[in-house]
Design a protein around this motif. Sequence first.
Motif, PDB file in Angstrom:
ATOM      1  N   GLN A 154      -7.576  91.882  90.177  1.00  0.00           N
ATOM      2  CA  GLN A 154      -7.059  92.407  91.445  1.00  0.00           C
ATOM      3  C   GLN A 154      -5.551  92.185  91.551  1.00  0.00           C
ATOM      4  O   GLN A 154      -4.822  93.051  92.033  1.00  0.00           O
ATOM      5  N   VAL A 155      -5.070  91.031  91.107  1.00  0.00           N
ATOM      6  CA  VAL A 155      -3.628  90.760  91.118  1.00  0.00           C
ATOM      7  C   VAL A 155      -2.933  91.692  90.123  1.00  0.00           C
ATOM      8  O   VAL A 155      -1.891  92.295  90.434  1.00  0.00           O
ATOM      9  N   TYR A 156      -3.506  91.840  88.934  1.00  0.00           N
ATOM     10  CA  TYR A 156      -2.961  92.759  87.923  1.00  0.00           C
ATOM     11  C   TYR A 156      -2.902  94.181  88.478  1.00  0.00           C
ATOM     12  O   TYR A 156      -1.878  94.872  88.342  1.00  0.00           O
ATOM     13  N   TYR A 157      -3.978  94.618  89.116  1.00  0.00           N
ATOM     14  CA  TYR A 157      -4.037  95.950  89.712  1.00  0.00           C
ATOM     15  C   TYR A 157      -2.900  96.144  90.727  1.00  0.00           C
ATOM     16  O   TYR A 157      -2.192  97.151  90.712  1.00  0.00           O
ATOM     17  N   GLN A 158      -2.724  95.166  91.598  1.00  0.00           N
ATOM     18  CA  GLN A 158      -1.677  95.286  92.616  1.00  0.00           C
ATOM     19  C   GLN A 158      -0.289  95.283  91.981  1.00  0.00           C
ATOM     20  O   GLN A 158       0.606  95.996  92.439  1.00  0.00           O
ATOM     21  N   ASN A 159      -0.113  94.491  90.918  1.00  0.00           N
ATOM     22  CA  ASN A 159       1.153  94.531  90.179  1.00  0.00           C
ATOM     23  C   ASN A 159       1.416  95.941  89.649  1.00  0.00           C
ATOM     24  O   ASN A 159       2.542  96.439  89.718  1.00  0.00           O
ATOM     25  N   LEU A 160       0.389  96.552  89.085  1.00  0.00           N
ATOM     26  CA  LEU A 160       0.535  97.896  88.539  1.00  0.00           C
ATOM     27  C   LEU A 160       0.905  98.902  89.622  1.00  0.00           C
ATOM     28  O   LEU A 160       1.735  99.785  89.410  1.00  0.00           O
ATOM     29  N   ARG A 161       0.288  98.773  90.795  1.00  0.00           N
ATOM     30  CA  ARG A 161       0.643  99.665  91.909  1.00  0.00           C
ATOM     31  C   ARG A 161       2.117  99.470  92.271  1.00  0.00           C
ATOM     32  O   ARG A 161       2.847 100.433  92.472  1.00  0.00           O
ATOM     33  N   GLY A 162       2.531  98.221  92.349  1.00  0.00           N
ATOM     34  CA  GLY A 162       3.917  97.928  92.720  1.00  0.00           C
ATOM     35  C   GLY A 162       4.924  98.484  91.727  1.00  0.00           C
ATOM     36  O   GLY A 162       5.923  99.096  92.130  1.00  0.00           O
ATOM     37  N   ILE A 163       4.679  98.290  90.438  1.00  0.00           N
ATOM     38  CA  ILE A 163       5.655  98.795  89.466  1.00  0.00           C
ATOM     39  C   ILE A 163       5.575 100.323  89.371  1.00  0.00           C
ATOM     40  O   ILE A 163       6.585 100.976  89.113  1.00  0.00           O
ATOM     41  N   TYR A 184      -3.374 101.550  86.330  1.00  0.00           N
ATOM     42  CA  TYR A 184      -3.992 101.059  87.567  1.00  0.00           C
ATOM     43  C   TYR A 184      -5.304 101.769  87.844  1.00  0.00           C
ATOM     44  O   TYR A 184      -6.231 101.159  88.386  1.00  0.00           O
ATOM     45  N   ASN A 185      -5.427 103.032  87.459  1.00  0.00           N
ATOM     46  CA  ASN A 185      -6.727 103.703  87.615  1.00  0.00           C
ATOM     47  C   ASN A 185      -7.785 103.049  86.741  1.00  0.00           C
ATOM     48  O   ASN A 185      -8.920 102.831  87.168  1.00  0.00           O
ATOM     49  N   ASP A 186      -7.416 102.712  85.511  1.00  0.00           N
ATOM     50  CA  ASP A 186      -8.331 102.012  84.611  1.00  0.00           C
ATOM     51  C   ASP A 186      -8.700 100.633  85.169  1.00  0.00           C
ATOM     52  O   ASP A 186      -9.862 100.224  85.117  1.00  0.00           O
ATOM     53  N   GLN A 195      -8.754  99.712  88.273  1.00  0.00           N
ATOM     54  CA  GLN A 195      -9.631  99.884  89.435  1.00  0.00           C
ATOM     55  C   GLN A 195     -11.084 100.049  88.986  1.00  0.00           C
ATOM     56  O   GLN A 195     -11.995  99.477  89.591  1.00  0.00           O
ATOM     57  N   ILE A 196     -11.295 100.775  87.916  1.00  0.00           N
ATOM     58  CA  ILE A 196     -12.649 100.938  87.363  1.00  0.00           C
ATOM     59  C   ILE A 196     -13.169  99.601  86.870  1.00  0.00           C
ATOM     60  O   ILE A 196     -14.320  99.229  87.134  1.00  0.00           O
ATOM     61  N   LYS A 197     -12.329  98.849  86.170  1.00  0.00           N
ATOM     62  CA  LYS A 197     -12.745  97.545  85.636  1.00  0.00           C
ATOM     63  C   LYS A 197     -13.067  96.556  86.759  1.00  0.00           C
ATOM     64  O   LYS A 197     -14.018  95.780  86.654  1.00  0.00           O
ATOM     65  N   VAL A 198     -12.289  96.585  87.826  1.00  0.00           N
ATOM     66  CA  VAL A 198     -12.561  95.727  88.989  1.00  0.00           C
ATOM     67  C   VAL A 198     -13.978  96.001  89.501  1.00  0.00           C
ATOM     68  O   VAL A 198     -14.751  95.074  89.758  1.00  0.00           O
TER      69      VAL A 198
END
Length: 157
Positions: free
Chosen positions: A28-37, A57-59, A61-64
Amino acid sequence: MALNILGLDVQKTKELVTDLNVLLANFQVYYQNLRGIHWNIKGKGFFELHAKFEELYNDSQIKVDEIAERVLTLGGEPLHTFEDYIANAKVPVGKHVSQDVKAVELIVTSISELIQLERALLDKSDEASDEGTNSMMSDFIAEQEKTIWMMNAWLGK
């Protein structure tokens, strides 16, 4: 040894659920980092990186979702608050990252942390005869190793 409905050791399954929740928090933190960058990237590589970060980030989100569903399959409850995510995060939080090299380095560092968590889960799930979690971790690791290679190639490493 007590077995659950899936035929897995109850105690080992509880440990796997805990570790999967830690992985979930880090994703979830990684995902949010990806959204930010993705939102904040600037420079001559904008178009290339903006699209790549969206793909990642789409990938993620699926993994989450897959991780949370695995937690549920094993009889646990997935973590679902930002408080829990931050408390369990080993992935660095990328704040104010807009420069291309820093963004790609953040991805490499983050994925490296995720792979460490996944390898530990791979060992534990193998020991617990949990083929579902084992297979998921193997798939994640193989895909992420390739992403690290590609990101390092972009960085010229």
